[in-house]
Design a protein around this motif. Sequence first.
Motif, PDB file in Angstrom:
ATOM      1  N   GLY A  86      10.893  49.834  40.183  1.00  0.00           N
ATOM      2  CA  GLY A  86      10.645  51.265  40.295  1.00  0.00           C
ATOM      3  C   GLY A  86      11.827  52.104  39.857  1.00  0.00           C
ATOM      4  O   GLY A  86      11.664  53.161  39.242  1.00  0.00           O
ATOM      5  N   MET A  87      13.035  51.652  40.169  1.00  0.00           N
ATOM      6  CA  MET A  87      14.222  52.383  39.744  1.00  0.00           C
ATOM      7  C   MET A  87      14.301  52.494  38.226  1.00  0.00           C
ATOM      8  O   MET A  87      14.874  53.438  37.686  1.00  0.00           O
ATOM      9  CB  MET A  87      15.482  51.682  40.268  1.00  0.00           C
ATOM     10  N   VAL A  88      13.715  51.528  37.541  1.00  0.00           N
ATOM     11  CA  VAL A  88      13.874  51.408  36.095  1.00  0.00           C
ATOM     12  C   VAL A  88      12.649  51.868  35.314  1.00  0.00           C
ATOM     13  O   VAL A  88      12.766  52.236  34.144  1.00  0.00           O
ATOM     14  CB  VAL A  88      14.171  49.926  35.727  1.00  0.00           C
ATOM     15  N   ASN A 101      12.686  60.846  51.132  1.00  0.00           N
ATOM     16  CA  ASN A 101      13.567  59.726  51.476  1.00  0.00           C
ATOM     17  C   ASN A 101      14.143  59.826  52.877  1.00  0.00           C
ATOM     18  O   ASN A 101      14.704  58.848  53.391  1.00  0.00           O
ATOM     19  CB  ASN A 101      14.708  59.611  50.456  1.00  0.00           C
ATOM     20  N   LEU A 102      14.014  60.980  53.506  1.00  0.00           N
ATOM     21  CA  LEU A 102      14.520  61.146  54.855  1.00  0.00           C
ATOM     22  C   LEU A 102      13.618  60.511  55.908  1.00  0.00           C
ATOM     23  O   LEU A 102      13.992  60.417  57.076  1.00  0.00           O
ATOM     24  CB  LEU A 102      14.696  62.643  55.168  1.00  0.00           C
ATOM     25  N   ILE A 103      12.422  60.044  55.509  1.00  0.00           N
ATOM     26  CA  ILE A 103      11.452  59.551  56.499  1.00  0.00           C
ATOM     27  C   ILE A 103      11.729  58.118  56.946  1.00  0.00           C
ATOM     28  O   ILE A 103      11.208  57.679  57.961  1.00  0.00           O
ATOM     29  CB  ILE A 103      10.007  59.650  55.963  1.00  0.00           C
ATOM     30  N   GLY A 104      12.529  57.361  56.208  1.00  0.00           N
ATOM     31  CA  GLY A 104      12.820  55.976  56.593  1.00  0.00           C
ATOM     32  C   GLY A 104      12.658  55.031  55.421  1.00  0.00           C
ATOM     33  O   GLY A 104      11.834  55.256  54.544  1.00  0.00           O
ATOM     34  N   VAL A 105      13.435  53.929  55.423  1.00  0.00           N
ATOM     35  CA  VAL A 105      13.482  53.066  54.243  1.00  0.00           C
ATOM     36  C   VAL A 105      12.172  52.310  54.034  1.00  0.00           C
ATOM     37  O   VAL A 105      11.728  52.130  52.894  1.00  0.00           O
ATOM     38  CB  VAL A 105      14.670  52.089  54.311  1.00  0.00           C
ATOM     39  N   ILE A 144      16.019  55.630  42.661  1.00  0.00           N
ATOM     40  CA  ILE A 144      17.444  55.851  42.427  1.00  0.00           C
ATOM     41  C   ILE A 144      18.030  56.758  43.507  1.00  0.00           C
ATOM     42  O   ILE A 144      19.211  56.646  43.847  1.00  0.00           O
ATOM     43  CB  ILE A 144      17.687  56.401  41.008  1.00  0.00           C
ATOM     44  N   ILE A 145      17.206  57.637  44.062  1.00  0.00           N
ATOM     45  CA  ILE A 145      17.661  58.417  45.215  1.00  0.00           C
ATOM     46  C   ILE A 145      17.993  57.473  46.370  1.00  0.00           C
ATOM     47  O   ILE A 145      19.005  57.646  47.061  1.00  0.00           O
ATOM     48  CB  ILE A 145      16.596  59.461  45.618  1.00  0.00           C
ATOM     49  N   ILE A 146      17.156  56.456  46.587  1.00  0.00           N
ATOM     50  CA  ILE A 146      17.466  55.430  47.592  1.00  0.00           C
ATOM     51  C   ILE A 146      18.818  54.789  47.257  1.00  0.00           C
ATOM     52  O   ILE A 146      19.671  54.594  48.122  1.00  0.00           O
ATOM     53  CB  ILE A 146      16.375  54.345  47.636  1.00  0.00           C
ATOM     54  N   GLY A 147      19.020  54.466  45.973  1.00  0.00           N
ATOM     55  CA  GLY A 147      20.242  53.791  45.541  1.00  0.00           C
ATOM     56  C   GLY A 147      21.497  54.623  45.751  1.00  0.00           C
ATOM     57  O   GLY A 147      22.486  54.127  46.310  1.00  0.00           O
ATOM     58  N   VAL A 202      18.185  56.362  58.318  1.00  0.00           N
ATOM     59  CA  VAL A 202      18.455  56.827  56.956  1.00  0.00           C
ATOM     60  C   VAL A 202      19.828  57.505  56.912  1.00  0.00           C
ATOM     61  O   VAL A 202      20.146  58.318  57.782  1.00  0.00           O
ATOM     62  CB  VAL A 202      17.374  57.836  56.502  1.00  0.00           C
ATOM     63  N   PRO A 203      20.666  57.194  55.902  1.00  0.00           N
ATOM     64  CA  PRO A 203      21.943  57.910  55.736  1.00  0.00           C
ATOM     65  C   PRO A 203      21.680  59.309  55.180  1.00  0.00           C
ATOM     66  O   PRO A 203      21.749  59.541  53.973  1.00  0.00           O
ATOM     67  CB  PRO A 203      22.717  57.023  54.749  1.00  0.00           C
ATOM     68  N   HIS A 204      21.381  60.247  56.060  1.00  0.00           N
ATOM     69  CA  HIS A 204      20.858  61.551  55.646  1.00  0.00           C
ATOM     70  C   HIS A 204      21.857  62.377  54.831  1.00  0.00           C
ATOM     71  O   HIS A 204      21.480  62.988  53.832  1.00  0.00           O
ATOM     72  CB  HIS A 204      20.349  62.344  56.852  1.00  0.00           C
ATOM     73  N   TRP A 205      23.133  62.388  55.256  1.00  0.00           N
ATOM     74  CA  TRP A 205      24.104  63.143  54.464  1.00  0.00           C
ATOM     75  C   TRP A 205      24.387  62.464  53.125  1.00  0.00           C
ATOM     76  O   TRP A 205      24.679  63.119  52.124  1.00  0.00           O
ATOM     77  CB  TRP A 205      25.404  63.329  55.251  1.00  0.00           C
ATOM     78  N   GLY A 206      24.282  61.146  53.093  1.00  0.00           N
ATOM     79  CA  GLY A 206      24.416  60.423  51.825  1.00  0.00           C
ATOM     80  C   GLY A 206      23.279  60.726  50.869  1.00  0.00           C
ATOM     81  O   GLY A 206      23.402  60.537  49.655  1.00  0.00           O
ATOM     82  N   LEU A 207      22.157  61.163  51.417  1.00  0.00           N
ATOM     83  CA  LEU A 207      21.037  61.623  50.589  1.00  0.00           C
ATOM     84  C   LEU A 207      21.232  63.045  50.120  1.00  0.00           C
ATOM     85  O   LEU A 207      21.040  63.376  48.942  1.00  0.00           O
ATOM     86  CB  LEU A 207      19.740  61.563  51.409  1.00  0.00           C
ATOM     87  N   ILE A 208      21.632  63.911  51.042  1.00  0.00           N
ATOM     88  CA  ILE A 208      21.616  65.353  50.775  1.00  0.00           C
ATOM     89  C   ILE A 208      22.762  65.809  49.876  1.00  0.00           C
ATOM     90  O   ILE A 208      22.542  66.556  48.913  1.00  0.00           O
ATOM     91  CB  ILE A 208      21.634  66.128  52.114  1.00  0.00           C
TER      92      ILE A 208
END
Length: 465
Positions: free
Chosen positions: A24-26, A140-144, A292-295, A321-327
Amino acid sequence: MTNNTNNHLNKELRPIHLWGIAVGMVISGQYFGWNYGFEQGGTIGLAIASMIVIIFYTTFIFSYSELSTSIPHAGGASAYARKAMGPYMGFLTGLACLLEFVFAPPAIAVATGAYIHFLIPNIDAVYATVAVFSFFILINLIGVKEAAIIELVATVLALIGLIIYYAAGLPHIKSSNLMGDLSFSNGWTGVFSSIPFAIWFFLAIEGGAMAAEEVRNPKKDIPKGFISGICTLAVATVFTLIVTSGLGGGEGKPADYPLPQALASVYGENNIIPITVAVIGLFGLIASLHGIIIGYSRQTFALARAGYLPRFLSEISKKGVPHWGLIVPGIIGVASAGSASFANSLIILSVFGAITMYCLSLISLFVLRKKEPHMERPFKVSYPVVPGIALFLGIISFFCVLKYSVLTTNLPIVGVKIPLIAVILFVFGAGSIYYLLVGAKKIRPISEEFVSIEDVAPSQKNVSL
């Protein structure tokens, strides 16, 4: 299940989820981006470049599987480099990885906006770009596990779209389009200058390793996910190249929606077939954007947990979820997507980060084989032949990306064209200054960062290739 209060991620993923994340990333790389290589090498030149890249990625992924199962860490390449070459090289490798994963999403988002505009001309492409990017940061904030299921569904739909494209396009291929007068006009220079765009077919597949801490059984599941992923993408790349070239997609100015454009040349723009591929193509773009957002969120989380980046970026929400790492990286990505007038420069910036990280990862493998010969390696690559081929082709690819793309491309920022090499030097220069002044003083001891795979998975027999 791991405890979030200790900055550990939840173990929710199985091989099918990892395959979905890796492919999916690719998968968006099949729907846009690679076609800029037609301008450089023609149909034959791009085809040769793609074969070189397929060999590189195949050997690289087998090598990377050894690293990711030996060190199942959310930091991925940065963790391997730190283990092999020390904290500063771990930081630089992580920075290269962030360059790849932070700037690939805006490029994909720009193409997503272009696809939406192709389908609904009344919707401004820039507004669509920003809206889609922002929406999937929120998703992506909902959980892996939930995010991985969304990724899996989008990936399967994107592959169905490719199958429809191949079935509709193969009967209309013309040999004159494949072997025209300009198909190899720039010779081997065209082949080498096409390599950066051929890399886009596979860019970010290694991102699945960033979910290694969230895989239930890393020993068996990571190789299964990676190897099935590279096989899927290699087959798709061959068919995408043949069909698009055969329909005349290598002629004219490259578009951000090459597949529906190629079908429209045969069926007409208002025909249901190119429209269907364009609609499903959105799922391919969404799959990569989402993956890639997950990545990038896991890479940011891992660098912050190690002490390289501000510690608040490693905070984990109640959803795991690492929320600040997402935002925080997401804000940079949304701003880049909204201000970029074309995706080409973002693609090159991302590709440079990727190929830099690939080479450093392969060097890490060689160093660890000598430095820690007795380290447990649940998956062993055929050493030194396979990683040697990967490193050789990686160095060639790095040279091609630097010479034919980075040094000849500008990045438009707020109406000003800034040389891409200046952007890269600023990122690594500013990052190194931060590391020396702040990061180096806050790095956690390596004993706290790395554990044996036995601590994260049940004992399994070694796998070798």
